[in-house]
Design a protein around this motif. Sequence first.
Motif, PDB file in Angstrom:
ATOM      1  N   ILE A 198     -37.361   9.931  20.148  1.00  0.00           N
ATOM      2  CA  ILE A 198     -37.419   9.349  21.535  1.00  0.00           C
ATOM      3  C   ILE A 198     -39.116   9.196  21.265  1.00  0.00           C
ATOM      4  N   GLU A 199     -39.158   8.157  20.830  1.00  0.00           N
ATOM      5  CA  GLU A 199     -40.847   7.896  20.607  1.00  0.00           C
ATOM      6  C   GLU A 199     -41.495   6.191  21.064  1.00  0.00           C
ATOM      7  N   SER A 200     -40.614   5.563  22.460  1.00  0.00           N
ATOM      8  CA  SER A 200     -40.995   4.739  22.906  1.00  0.00           C
ATOM      9  C   SER A 200     -39.853   4.156  23.966  1.00  0.00           C
ATOM     10  N   HIS A 201     -40.315   2.717  25.109  1.00  0.00           N
ATOM     11  CA  HIS A 201     -39.313   2.886  26.020  1.00  0.00           C
ATOM     12  C   HIS A 201     -37.965   2.743  25.921  1.00  0.00           C
ATOM     13  N   PHE A 202     -38.033   1.964  25.005  1.00  0.00           N
ATOM     14  CA  PHE A 202     -36.339   1.162  24.074  1.00  0.00           C
ATOM     15  C   PHE A 202     -35.371   3.511  24.158  1.00  0.00           C
ATOM     16  N   ASP A 203     -35.854   3.940  23.366  1.00  0.00           N
ATOM     17  CA  ASP A 203     -35.655   4.707  22.710  1.00  0.00           C
ATOM     18  C   ASP A 203     -35.030   5.926  24.314  1.00  0.00           C
ATOM     19  N   GLU A 204     -35.778   5.858  25.073  1.00  0.00           N
ATOM     20  CA  GLU A 204     -36.101   6.552  26.783  1.00  0.00           C
ATOM     21  C   GLU A 204     -35.111   6.123  26.921  1.00  0.00           C
ATOM     22  N   ALA A 205     -34.635   4.736  27.405  1.00  0.00           N
ATOM     23  CA  ALA A 205     -33.324   3.773  27.665  1.00  0.00           C
ATOM     24  C   ALA A 205     -32.559   4.199  26.935  1.00  0.00           C
ATOM     25  N   ILE A 206     -32.050   4.057  25.994  1.00  0.00           N
ATOM     26  CA  ILE A 206     -30.596   4.384  25.088  1.00  0.00           C
ATOM     27  C   ILE A 206     -30.666   5.988  25.566  1.00  0.00           C
ATOM     28  N   SER A 207     -31.524   6.952  25.363  1.00  0.00           N
ATOM     29  CA  SER A 207     -31.009   8.087  25.371  1.00  0.00           C
ATOM     30  C   SER A 207     -30.576   8.759  26.740  1.00  0.00           C
ATOM     31  N   ALA A 208     -31.313   8.082  27.868  1.00  0.00           N
ATOM     32  CA  ALA A 208     -31.066   8.514  29.523  1.00  0.00           C
ATOM     33  C   ALA A 208     -29.285   7.984  29.951  1.00  0.00           C
ATOM     34  N   VAL A 209     -28.700   7.292  28.627  1.00  0.00           N
ATOM     35  CA  VAL A 209     -26.554   7.708  28.992  1.00  0.00           C
ATOM     36  C   VAL A 209     -26.457   8.735  28.998  1.00  0.00           C
ATOM     37  N   GLY A 210     -26.984   8.570  27.734  1.00  0.00           N
ATOM     38  CA  GLY A 210     -26.444  10.426  27.024  1.00  0.00           C
ATOM     39  C   GLY A 210     -26.803  11.374  27.390  1.00  0.00           C
ATOM     40  N   VAL A 211     -28.029  11.551  28.054  1.00  0.00           N
ATOM     41  CA  VAL A 211     -27.981  12.569  29.019  1.00  0.00           C
ATOM     42  C   VAL A 211     -27.154  13.062  29.851  1.00  0.00           C
ATOM     43  N   ALA A 212     -27.034  11.595  30.934  1.00  0.00           N
ATOM     44  CA  ALA A 212     -25.613  11.599  31.725  1.00  0.00           C
ATOM     45  C   ALA A 212     -24.518  11.407  31.279  1.00  0.00           C
ATOM     46  N   ASP A 213     -23.856  11.397  29.974  1.00  0.00           N
ATOM     47  CA  ASP A 213     -22.394  12.431  29.612  1.00  0.00           C
ATOM     48  C   ASP A 213     -22.507  12.863  29.045  1.00  0.00           C
ATOM     49  N   GLU A 214     -24.078  14.107  28.412  1.00  0.00           N
ATOM     50  CA  GLU A 214     -23.695  15.218  28.962  1.00  0.00           C
ATOM     51  C   GLU A 214     -23.745  16.325  29.844  1.00  0.00           C
ATOM     52  N   VAL A 215     -24.881  16.164  31.318  1.00  0.00           N
ATOM     53  CA  VAL A 215     -24.284  16.237  32.480  1.00  0.00           C
ATOM     54  C   VAL A 215     -23.122  16.058  33.174  1.00  0.00           C
ATOM     55  N   ARG A 216     -22.197  14.452  31.964  1.00  0.00           N
ATOM     56  CA  ARG A 216     -20.981  14.908  32.786  1.00  0.00           C
ATOM     57  C   ARG A 216     -20.092  16.229  32.415  1.00  0.00           C
ATOM     58  N   LYS A 217     -20.167  16.256  31.179  1.00  0.00           N
ATOM     59  CA  LYS A 217     -19.393  16.955  29.920  1.00  0.00           C
ATOM     60  C   LYS A 217     -19.693  18.445  30.688  1.00  0.00           C
ATOM     61  N   GLY A 218     -20.919  18.649  31.241  1.00  0.00           N
ATOM     62  CA  GLY A 218     -21.705  20.400  32.090  1.00  0.00           C
ATOM     63  C   GLY A 218     -20.690  20.189  33.225  1.00  0.00           C
ATOM     64  N   GLU A 219     -20.476  19.576  33.890  1.00  0.00           N
ATOM     65  CA  GLU A 219     -20.639  19.489  35.329  1.00  0.00           C
ATOM     66  C   GLU A 219     -18.223  20.090  35.209  1.00  0.00           C
ATOM     67  N   LYS A 220     -18.175  20.339  33.517  1.00  0.00           N
ATOM     68  CA  LYS A 220     -16.261  20.865  34.094  1.00  0.00           C
ATOM     69  C   LYS A 220     -16.693  21.932  33.112  1.00  0.00           C
ATOM     70  N   GLU A 221     -17.595  22.701  32.767  1.00  0.00           N
ATOM     71  CA  GLU A 221     -18.123  23.853  32.889  1.00  0.00           C
ATOM     72  C   GLU A 221     -19.044  24.723  33.863  1.00  0.00           C
ATOM     73  N   GLY A 222     -18.394  24.422  35.037  1.00  0.00           N
ATOM     74  CA  GLY A 222     -19.832  24.805  36.034  1.00  0.00           C
ATOM     75  C   GLY A 222     -20.703  25.789  35.670  1.00  0.00           C
ATOM     76  N   THR A 223     -21.903  24.078  35.304  1.00  0.00           N
ATOM     77  CA  THR A 223     -23.417  25.007  34.663  1.00  0.00           C
ATOM     78  C   THR A 223     -24.066  24.300  35.808  1.00  0.00           C
ATOM     79  N   ASP A 224     -24.400  26.205  36.023  1.00  0.00           N
ATOM     80  CA  ASP A 224     -25.541  26.586  37.299  1.00  0.00           C
ATOM     81  C   ASP A 224     -26.702  25.513  36.826  1.00  0.00           C
TER      82      ASP A 224
END
Length: 243
Positions: free
Chosen positions: A44-70
């Motif tokens: 991640i080295e640009s605003h564009f990279d950041e914008a795309i990566s934010a969708v992936g971060v949200a996906d990872e949080v949604r996965k974490g919610e199924k596992e009882g993440t603290d």
Amino acid sequence: MLIRVINPNTTRSMTEKIGASAQRVAAPGTRIVASNPDSGPVSIESHFDEAISAVGVADEVRKGEKEGTDAYVIACFGDPGLLAARELTRAPVLGIAEAAFHLATMISTRFSIVTTLSRTGIIAEHLLQSYGFAHHCRRVRAAEIPVLDLEDDGACALNRIVEECLRAKAEDNIGAIVLGCGGMADLADEIRDAVGLPIVEGVTAAVKLAETLASLKLGTSKHGDLAFPPPKRFTGRFEHLSS
Ligand code: 2AL
């Protein structure tokens, strides 16, 4: 306690390195799960990279919610998708830039940041302003290292970062340095020894703050703007997010 450390870029070797640094400082009862999105930029080295990566971060949080993440840590120095991630969970979510800024102000009156490329300096400057830390930071510096060169032993990344930190120490009138990339997590001890200043590294800072918040039962407030997003229909490639 289960902490999910999300590397927002898709480079698995960096995710493993970040996970190992997180586990090294974690309390004995803390389990670290280090993950990265399945799709997105390799660094991640640009605003564009950041914008795309934010969708992936949200996906990872949604996965974490199924596992009882603290608690969650977003392990990229632009803290991509931080507020969106907070909307998706009651657990605390920390960005590594945010965590590092907080800790740096507790051990020094002024710090400088040493990041990867000059181009990404503006991302750190925006965060300093939006988080209210701008007047604590003397200078945002770059070692001019592409993020993936941190994965390459032959690229002399450590030496270039140390050289830039030594310039910061000599010129910036500072008490501490904040490292400006999640991929620098494994280098912090060597940099500290070589530079002779407190070196605040965001992954480790965020893990310890995440443990503190979770153990105090301080989760993301669901009162107001960080409440769960309103249910709605999504179209096209985001149809699966409909609720
Ligand atoms: C980053 C980071 O922390 N990880 C990544 O891929 N890009 N940010 C940066 N300033 O180098």
